[in-house]
Motif scaffolding. Sequence first.
Motif, mmCIF file in Angstrom:
data_model
loop_
_atom_site.group_PDB
_atom_site.id
_atom_site.type_symbol
_atom_site.label_atom_id
_atom_site.label_comp_id
_atom_site.label_asym_id
_atom_site.label_seq_id
_atom_site.Cartn_x
_atom_site.Cartn_y
_atom_site.Cartn_z
ATOM 1 N N MET A 1 -32.301 69.229 -101.538
ATOM 2 C CA MET A 1 -31.656 69.779 -100.349
ATOM 3 C C MET A 1 -32.394 71.054 -99.923
ATOM 4 S SD MET A 1 -28.942 69.331 -98.381
ATOM 5 C CE MET A 1 -28.258 70.273 -97.071
ATOM 6 N N ALA A 2 -32.575 71.198 -98.634
ATOM 7 C CA ALA A 2 -33.258 72.380 -98.104
ATOM 8 C C ALA A 2 -32.422 73.617 -98.416
ATOM 9 C CB ALA A 2 -33.452 72.233 -96.606
ATOM 10 N N THR A 3 -33.105 74.708 -98.763
ATOM 11 C CA THR A 3 -32.362 75.894 -99.177
ATOM 12 C C THR A 3 -32.300 76.960 -98.090
ATOM 13 O OG1 THR A 3 -34.375 76.710 -100.230
ATOM 14 C CG2 THR A 3 -32.793 75.572 -101.633
ATOM 15 N N SER A 4 -33.395 77.253 -97.435
ATOM 16 C CA SER A 4 -33.369 78.303 -96.419
ATOM 17 C C SER A 4 -32.819 77.764 -95.104
ATOM 18 C CB SER A 4 -34.769 78.889 -96.207
ATOM 19 O OG SER A 4 -35.542 78.031 -95.407
ATOM 20 N N ILE A 5 -32.346 78.672 -94.295
ATOM 21 C CA ILE A 5 -31.798 78.287 -92.993
ATOM 22 C C ILE A 5 -32.876 77.632 -92.135
ATOM 23 C CG2 ILE A 5 -32.133 80.513 -91.866
ATOM 24 C CD1 ILE A 5 -29.044 78.313 -91.410
ATOM 25 N N SER A 6 -34.108 78.107 -92.241
ATOM 26 C CA SER A 6 -35.211 77.514 -91.470
ATOM 27 C C SER A 6 -35.463 76.076 -91.909
ATOM 28 C CB SER A 6 -36.490 78.332 -91.632
ATOM 29 O OG SER A 6 -36.335 79.613 -91.066
ATOM 30 N N GLU A 7 -35.430 75.839 -93.215
ATOM 31 C CA GLU A 7 -35.630 74.475 -93.728
ATOM 32 C C GLU A 7 -34.493 73.558 -93.274
ATOM 33 O OE1 GLU A 7 -38.043 75.228 -97.892
ATOM 34 O OE2 GLU A 7 -35.867 75.420 -97.896
ATOM 35 N N GLN A 8 -33.290 74.082 -93.312
ATOM 36 C CA GLN A 8 -32.144 73.279 -92.883
ATOM 37 C C GLN A 8 -32.209 72.981 -91.386
ATOM 38 O OE1 GLN A 8 -28.948 75.710 -94.476
ATOM 39 N NE2 GLN A 8 -28.645 74.253 -96.161
ATOM 40 N N LEU A 9 -32.613 73.956 -90.605
ATOM 41 C CA LEU A 9 -32.745 73.727 -89.157
ATOM 42 C C LEU A 9 -33.859 72.722 -88.869
ATOM 43 C CD1 LEU A 9 -32.193 77.340 -87.804
ATOM 44 C CD2 LEU A 9 -30.736 75.346 -87.377
ATOM 45 N N ASN A 10 -34.961 72.807 -89.612
ATOM 46 C CA ASN A 10 -36.037 71.825 -89.439
ATOM 47 C C ASN A 10 -35.559 70.422 -89.806
ATOM 48 O OD1 ASN A 10 -38.406 73.103 -88.363
ATOM 49 N ND2 ASN A 10 -38.550 74.255 -90.273
ATOM 50 N N LEU A 11 -34.757 70.317 -90.861
ATOM 51 C CA LEU A 11 -34.189 69.024 -91.243
ATOM 52 C C LEU A 11 -33.254 68.522 -90.144
ATOM 53 C CD1 LEU A 11 -33.766 66.731 -93.242
ATOM 54 C CD2 LEU A 11 -32.079 68.161 -94.419
ATOM 55 N N GLN A 12 -32.468 69.422 -89.585
ATOM 56 C CA GLN A 12 -31.556 69.051 -88.497
ATOM 57 C C GLN A 12 -32.349 68.564 -87.280
ATOM 58 O OE1 GLN A 12 -28.972 72.176 -86.880
ATOM 59 N NE2 GLN A 12 -27.248 70.798 -87.278
ATOM 60 N N ILE A 13 -33.442 69.224 -86.975
ATOM 61 C CA ILE A 13 -34.297 68.818 -85.857
ATOM 62 C C ILE A 13 -34.888 67.432 -86.128
ATOM 63 C CG2 ILE A 13 -36.515 69.314 -84.728
ATOM 64 C CD1 ILE A 13 -35.666 72.324 -84.904
ATOM 65 N N ASP A 14 -35.312 67.188 -87.368
ATOM 66 C CA ASP A 14 -35.834 65.859 -87.725
ATOM 67 C C ASP A 14 -34.758 64.790 -87.556
ATOM 68 O OD1 ASP A 14 -38.276 66.999 -88.350
ATOM 69 O OD2 ASP A 14 -37.936 66.983 -90.531
ATOM 70 N N GLN A 15 -33.535 65.100 -87.980
ATOM 71 C CA GLN A 15 -32.439 64.138 -87.848
ATOM 72 C C GLN A 15 -32.124 63.865 -86.379
ATOM 73 O OE1 GLN A 15 -29.369 66.053 -90.194
ATOM 74 N NE2 GLN A 15 -29.833 64.781 -91.981
ATOM 75 N N LEU A 16 -32.102 64.912 -85.570
ATOM 76 C CA LEU A 16 -31.817 64.733 -84.141
ATOM 77 C C LEU A 16 -32.942 63.972 -83.449
ATOM 78 C CD1 LEU A 16 -30.264 68.234 -83.357
ATOM 79 C CD2 LEU A 16 -29.073 66.018 -83.309
ATOM 80 N N THR A 17 -34.171 64.186 -83.876
ATOM 81 C CA THR A 17 -35.302 63.429 -83.330
ATOM 82 C C THR A 17 -35.155 61.952 -83.684
ATOM 83 O OG1 THR A 17 -36.728 65.377 -83.490
ATOM 84 C CG2 THR A 17 -37.825 63.244 -83.299
ATOM 85 N N VAL A 76 -35.952 81.484 -86.287
ATOM 86 C CA VAL A 76 -34.646 80.821 -86.375
ATOM 87 C C VAL A 76 -34.083 80.569 -84.982
ATOM 88 C CG1 VAL A 76 -32.256 81.091 -87.188
ATOM 89 C CG2 VAL A 76 -34.155 81.710 -88.692
ATOM 90 N N SER A 77 -34.224 81.541 -84.089
ATOM 91 C CA SER A 77 -33.751 81.357 -82.707
ATOM 92 C C SER A 77 -34.459 80.185 -82.031
ATOM 93 C CB SER A 77 -33.973 82.626 -81.889
ATOM 94 O OG SER A 77 -33.140 83.644 -82.329
ATOM 95 N N ASP A 78 -35.765 80.084 -82.232
ATOM 96 C CA ASP A 78 -36.529 78.977 -81.656
ATOM 97 C C ASP A 78 -36.066 77.635 -82.219
ATOM 98 O OD1 ASP A 78 -37.968 80.780 -80.158
ATOM 99 O OD2 ASP A 78 -39.765 80.718 -81.443
ATOM 100 N N LEU A 79 -35.806 77.585 -83.524
ATOM 101 C CA LEU A 79 -35.336 76.347 -84.150
ATOM 102 C C LEU A 79 -33.952 75.963 -83.628
ATOM 103 C CD1 LEU A 79 -36.518 76.940 -87.834
ATOM 104 C CD2 LEU A 79 -37.469 75.312 -86.188
ATOM 105 N N LYS A 84 -30.649 72.515 -80.128
ATOM 106 C CA LYS A 84 -29.724 72.390 -78.995
ATOM 107 C C LYS A 84 -30.308 71.498 -77.906
ATOM 108 C CE LYS A 84 -27.143 76.716 -79.498
ATOM 109 N NZ LYS A 84 -26.851 78.028 -78.920
ATOM 110 N N THR A 85 -31.609 71.649 -77.647
ATOM 111 C CA THR A 85 -32.275 70.821 -76.639
ATOM 112 C C THR A 85 -32.236 69.349 -77.048
ATOM 113 O OG1 THR A 85 -33.728 72.637 -76.007
ATOM 114 C CG2 THR A 85 -34.462 70.423 -75.428
#
Length: 143
Positions: A1-17, A76-79, A84-85
């Motif tokens: 499981m991703a630990t940092s917020i950036s890793e989690q946001l990147n995982l979320q972006i991958d899932q949304l993609t 983090v803001s960019d992620l 959101k996009t």
Amino acid sequence: MATSISEQLNLQIDQLTSLKTMLEKELHLISSRDAESLMTLLKDKEQLLTDIQFLDETVNPKLKALQNEAPLSSEVSDLVERAKTLLSECQYCTEVNQVAVEQGQLRLAHLRNLMMEVRAKESLTYDKAGKKKGGFSGKGVSA
């Protein structure tokens, strides 16, 4: 499981993609009326949506806590903006798919009505007085 917020946001972006790609494939399957493949895709989509929701429930409290401490880093803001996009794009694709399904249902209803009209015309007969009468012309007729 991703630990940092950036890793989690990147995982979320991958899932949304992945979800967006799935929604685009779903539209194609709706258009081609491939019910079996569509049902398989819907099961996969349901699992992906569950995964997205689980990760979202993990990420959101962390983001809120970070925002309360200090402004978010630009990374983090960019992620967050990218996520959101993608979410907005997925919502739009879902709306398009909903319209496609509704139009398909309308076409099926129209086809069903046309078939009922044809059946009604085929069963139309005339009585002894020459008036139109519904029913089957084959009853009681012998050659």
